[in-house]
Scaffold this motif. Structure first.
Motif, short mmCIF file in Angstrom:
data_model
loop_
_atom_site.label_atom_id
_atom_site.label_comp_id
_atom_site.label_asym_id
_atom_site.label_seq_id
_atom_site.Cartn_x
_atom_site.Cartn_y
_atom_site.Cartn_z
N SER A 73 97.89 92.03 13.50
CA SER A 73 99.08 91.12 13.63
C SER A 73 99.58 90.77 12.59
CB SER A 73 98.58 90.03 14.72
OG SER A 73 99.72 89.51 15.18
N GLY A 74 98.88 90.29 11.69
CA GLY A 74 99.41 89.57 10.32
C GLY A 74 99.95 90.44 9.57
N GLU A 75 99.47 91.74 9.61
CA GLU A 75 100.15 93.08 8.77
C GLU A 75 101.47 93.55 9.48
OE1 GLU A 75 98.86 94.98 5.84
OE2 GLU A 75 98.24 92.96 5.83
N CYS A 76 101.67 93.26 10.69
CA CYS A 76 102.60 93.75 11.43
C CYS A 76 103.77 92.53 11.02
CB CYS A 76 102.68 93.68 12.86
SG CYS A 76 101.61 94.84 13.31
N LYS A 77 103.35 91.25 11.16
CA LYS A 77 104.49 90.39 10.64
C LYS A 77 104.84 90.37 9.37
CE LYS A 77 102.65 86.77 13.88
NZ LYS A 77 101.88 85.66 14.24
N SER A 78 103.84 90.72 8.28
CA SER A 78 104.20 90.88 7.02
C SER A 78 105.21 92.11 6.71
CB SER A 78 103.02 91.20 6.16
OG SER A 78 102.47 92.09 6.30
N LYS A 79 105.18 93.20 7.56
CA LYS A 79 106.04 94.15 7.38
C LYS A 79 107.04 93.94 8.48
CE LYS A 79 102.25 97.37 6.62
NZ LYS A 79 102.59 97.77 4.95
N ASN A 80 107.37 93.02 9.05
CA ASN A 80 108.61 92.65 9.94
C ASN A 80 108.58 93.57 11.18
OD1 ASN A 80 109.48 90.40 8.52
ND2 ASN A 80 110.40 92.00 7.01
N LYS A 107 107.69 94.02 15.00
CA LYS A 107 107.61 93.30 16.31
C LYS A 107 106.96 94.11 17.29
CE LYS A 107 111.96 90.77 15.73
NZ LYS A 107 113.28 90.28 16.42
N THR A 108 105.82 93.40 17.74
CA THR A 108 104.80 94.41 18.79
C THR A 108 104.71 93.65 20.18
OG1 THR A 108 102.79 93.36 18.18
CG2 THR A 108 103.65 94.89 16.72
N LYS A 149 106.74 101.56 10.72
CA LYS A 149 107.84 100.70 10.21
C LYS A 149 109.17 101.58 9.80
CE LYS A 149 109.16 97.50 6.38
NZ LYS A 149 109.95 96.76 7.23
N ASN A 204 93.93 86.74 21.11
CA ASN A 204 95.32 86.37 21.33
C ASN A 204 95.55 85.44 22.76
OD1 ASN A 204 98.30 86.05 22.07
ND2 ASN A 204 98.72 87.44 20.54
#
Length: 345
Positions: free
Chosen positions: A152-159, A161-162, A189, A281
């Protein structure tokens, strides 16, 4: 690796240490840090004369330190990177040479070691000196229970949305291979359009994880005690063992029902506190609430015993070897009928 983001930020800001000694069981964080050093320390036109990359099996510690003690031919910095440093052979003299260099590093050299797959012995003097100087960086694996949170953190860092379920789904199917996870996220991405949310359909299309027949959906069906759906999913998963390894099924179901037991032990707590204890989550707490009604604490505990029994069977202990597909169906049947089946102590 603790403070990786700060480390990368400092490297990009040219706030460099004379020595970086990366060690530990998780190679991914080392690769990220070493790649950053390769890209950021020197300009492209400086690399021909200022950057040296060697591999542990092809060099010696004495040669590495001799290179580190040289001053730059051009530019201001010599960057020396020792990849696969775990293959370096160290004798007592080499250790003394390294210890001396750590105490007296050349200010125009940035010396990097990537010592993969194992830690340095913390009892050794060289480890203590590196640690004292803050040149030692431990790369630890992400624990299974926190893998979805890391994704989840990696997704946020790569912008990226999931949907809330996606990090859990990716964690369950990609496992603890962080390099593979990072590659898949980078691929997604590139594919995703601006503002598009990563959902089950996109994951199924681009990674090959079925949105309807996966362990996440199996857990949900079992939690609801939806026998028809759970058996249907088990039948499909059993026909696709390469995509759905049985050991992964057992592990994830064990975590699921273990979390359900944690839920039972925290009555009256708010969702965030319970989710934190489980390492999930908060979005999923409503599903655990429903499952808790179907599996009271005594019943959930019996399910754990069933999982252990089937796990032993899968390893050929206490029973003739049975195909994993049949074991999965037996497992699902016994969970759904937990009150009627005999459970071995």
């Amino acid at each position: 690796m603790k403070d990786l983001e700060l480390l990368l930020k400092n490297i990009k800001n040219k706030e460099l240490l004379p020595i970086y000694f990366f060690h530990g069981e998780e190679p991914y964080f080392m690769d990220v840090a070493v790649k950053c050093l390769e890209n950021e320390v020197l300009e492209e036109d400086e690399k021909a004369f200022g950057q040296t990359i060697v591999y542990g099996k092809d060099t010696t510690m004495a040669e590495v330190i001799a290179s580190a003690q040289q001053f730059p031919m051009f530019g201001n910095i010599n960057l020396i990177i020792v990849k696969e440093a775990q293959d370096l052979k160290w004798n007592e003299e080499d250790v003394k040479v390294l210890e001396h260099y750590i105490e007296n590093p050349v200010p125009t050299t940035v010396l990097v070691f990537a010592h993969k797959h194992k830690k340095l012995d913390s009892r050794k003097k060289v480890s203590k000196i590196l640690d004292k100087k803050r040149f030692l960086f431990h790369s630890e694996p992400v624990k299974d229970w926190s893998l979805a949170q890391w994704i989840s953190g990696e997704c946020k860092s790569k912008n990226i949305k999931t949907d809330p379920e996606i990090p859990v789904l990716l964690a369950e199917y990609l496992g603890n291979d962080l390099s593979r996870i990072a590659n898949e996220l980078q691929k997604l991405k590139i594919i995703l359009k601006d503002g598009e949310v990563l959902n089950h359909q996109l994951v199924e299309t681009h990674i090959g994880i079925s949105k309807d027949f996966n362990v996440f959906e199996l857990q949900k069906a079992l939690g609801q005690r939806n026998a028809a759906k759970a058996m249907h999913i088990a039948h499909y998963i059993g026909k696709n063992p390469k995509s759905n390894p049985f050991v992964m099924m057992i592990g994830n179901l064990y975590n699921y029902f273990s979390n359900l037991i944690i839920y039972h032990t925290m009555p009256g707590q708010n969702s965030s506190v319970i989710a934190g204890a489980m390492g999930v989550n908060p979005y999923f707490i409503k599903d655990y609430a429903e499952a808790a009604r179907n599996y009271p604490l005594k019943r959930a505990t019996r399910v754990i015993s069933i999982l252990r029994e089937i796990d032993l069977k899968s390893k050929g202990l206490g029973a003739n070897q049975t195909e994993d597909s049949e074991l999965l169906k037996e497992l699902v049947y016994k969970i759904l009928n937990v009150d009627q089946v005999k459970v071995k102590a």
